[in-house]
Design a protein around this motif. Structure first.
Motif, PDB file in Angstrom:
ATOM      1  N   SER A   1      51.149  43.019 -28.237  1.00  0.00           N
ATOM      2  CA  SER A   1      52.546  43.103 -28.663  1.00  0.00           C
ATOM      3  C   SER A   1      52.666  42.927 -30.178  1.00  0.00           C
ATOM      4  CB  SER A   1      53.401  42.080 -27.927  1.00  0.00           C
ATOM      5  OG  SER A   1      53.012  40.774 -28.274  1.00  0.00           O
ATOM      6  N   ASP A   2      51.760  42.150 -30.801  1.00  0.00           N
ATOM      7  CA  ASP A   2      51.791  42.000 -32.251  1.00  0.00           C
ATOM      8  C   ASP A   2      51.528  43.349 -32.921  1.00  0.00           C
ATOM      9  OD1 ASP A   2      52.001  40.525 -34.687  1.00  0.00           O
ATOM     10  OD2 ASP A   2      49.805  40.567 -34.833  1.00  0.00           O
ATOM     11  N   PHE A   3      50.579  44.103 -32.397  1.00  0.00           N
ATOM     12  CA  PHE A   3      50.286  45.437 -32.920  1.00  0.00           C
ATOM     13  C   PHE A   3      51.502  46.340 -32.781  1.00  0.00           C
ATOM     14  CE2 PHE A   3      49.059  49.827 -32.027  1.00  0.00           C
ATOM     15  CZ  PHE A   3      48.452  50.150 -33.233  1.00  0.00           C
TER      16      PHE A   3
ATOM     17  N   THR B   1      62.404  56.531 -33.826  1.00  0.00           N
ATOM     18  CA  THR B   1      61.806  55.871 -34.983  1.00  0.00           C
ATOM     19  C   THR B   1      62.854  55.662 -36.054  1.00  0.00           C
ATOM     20  OG1 THR B   1      61.130  57.961 -35.976  1.00  0.00           O
ATOM     21  CG2 THR B   1      59.518  56.862 -34.554  1.00  0.00           C
ATOM     22  N   GLY B   2      62.912  54.492 -36.601  1.00  0.00           N
ATOM     23  CA  GLY B   2      63.783  54.189 -37.718  1.00  0.00           C
ATOM     24  C   GLY B   2      65.215  54.639 -37.511  1.00  0.00           C
TER      25      GLY B   2
ATOM     26  N   ASP C   1      57.713  48.124 -37.041  1.00  0.00           N
ATOM     27  CA  ASP C   1      58.171  47.780 -38.388  1.00  0.00           C
ATOM     28  C   ASP C   1      57.773  48.857 -39.396  1.00  0.00           C
ATOM     29  OD1 ASP C   1      59.336  45.423 -37.523  1.00  0.00           O
ATOM     30  OD2 ASP C   1      57.643  44.157 -38.141  1.00  0.00           O
ATOM     31  N   PHE C   2      56.538  49.353 -39.283  1.00  0.00           N
ATOM     32  CA  PHE C   2      56.081  50.419 -40.173  1.00  0.00           C
ATOM     33  C   PHE C   2      56.941  51.662 -40.001  1.00  0.00           C
ATOM     34  CE2 PHE C   2      53.681  54.254 -41.014  1.00  0.00           C
ATOM     35  CZ  PHE C   2      53.215  54.027 -42.292  1.00  0.00           C
ATOM     36  N   ALA C   3      57.182  52.045 -38.754  1.00  0.00           N
ATOM     37  CA  ALA C   3      57.984  53.239 -38.483  1.00  0.00           C
ATOM     38  C   ALA C   3      59.402  53.075 -39.017  1.00  0.00           C
ATOM     39  CB  ALA C   3      58.001  53.535 -36.987  1.00  0.00           C
ATOM     40  N   ASP C   4      59.960  51.885 -38.893  1.00  0.00           N
ATOM     41  CA  ASP C   4      61.307  51.627 -39.395  1.00  0.00           C
ATOM     42  C   ASP C   4      61.370  51.726 -40.918  1.00  0.00           C
ATOM     43  OD1 ASP C   4      62.289  51.258 -36.845  1.00  0.00           O
ATOM     44  OD2 ASP C   4      62.240  49.059 -36.949  1.00  0.00           O
ATOM     45  N   LYS C   5      60.343  51.239 -41.579  1.00  0.00           N
ATOM     46  CA  LYS C   5      60.329  51.221 -43.042  1.00  0.00           C
ATOM     47  C   LYS C   5      59.960  52.573 -43.652  1.00  0.00           C
ATOM     48  CE  LYS C   5      59.275  46.326 -43.361  1.00  0.00           C
ATOM     49  NZ  LYS C   5      58.269  45.317 -43.672  1.00  0.00           N
ATOM     50  N   HIS C   6      59.251  53.394 -42.894  1.00  0.00           N
ATOM     51  CA  HIS C   6      58.752  54.677 -43.410  1.00  0.00           C
ATOM     52  C   HIS C   6      59.206  55.825 -42.520  1.00  0.00           C
ATOM     53  CE1 HIS C   6      56.251  52.455 -46.211  1.00  0.00           C
ATOM     54  NE2 HIS C   6      55.900  51.679 -45.204  1.00  0.00           N
ATOM     55  N   ASP C   7      60.473  55.821 -42.183  1.00  0.00           N
ATOM     56  CA  ASP C   7      61.006  56.791 -41.232  1.00  0.00           C
ATOM     57  C   ASP C   7      60.802  58.236 -41.677  1.00  0.00           C
ATOM     58  OD1 ASP C   7      62.398  57.479 -38.815  1.00  0.00           O
ATOM     59  OD2 ASP C   7      64.121  57.971 -40.079  1.00  0.00           O
TER      60      ASP C   7
END
Length: 60
Positions: free
Chosen positions: A2-4, A53-54, A10-16
């Motif tokens: 779940s951490d992964f 995503t994002g 978080d990556f997808a949200d920040k780099h949509d």
């Protein structure tokens, strides 16, 4: 695991925009490999993935 998944989200949200561009490229590649036979289904899948995503579809 779940951490992964949290880090990936978080990556997808920040780099949509980049994620959406990658999904477009993957869809284009799949369409090319199938000779366009599944164009509509591939487009629907790409659109659904981009919406999850994002902020959603940034490429169009």
């Amino acid at each position: 695991m779940s951490d992964f998944m949290n880090k990936a989200k978080d990556f997808a949200d920040k780099h949509d925009k980049q994620v959406d561009q990658g999904l477009d490229k993957a869809g284009d590649y799949a369409d090319k490999r199938t000779g366009g036979r599944y164009d509509e289904q591939i487009d629907k899948g790409v659109d659904a993935a981009q919406a999850r995503t994002g902020e959603g579809d940034q490429g169009r």
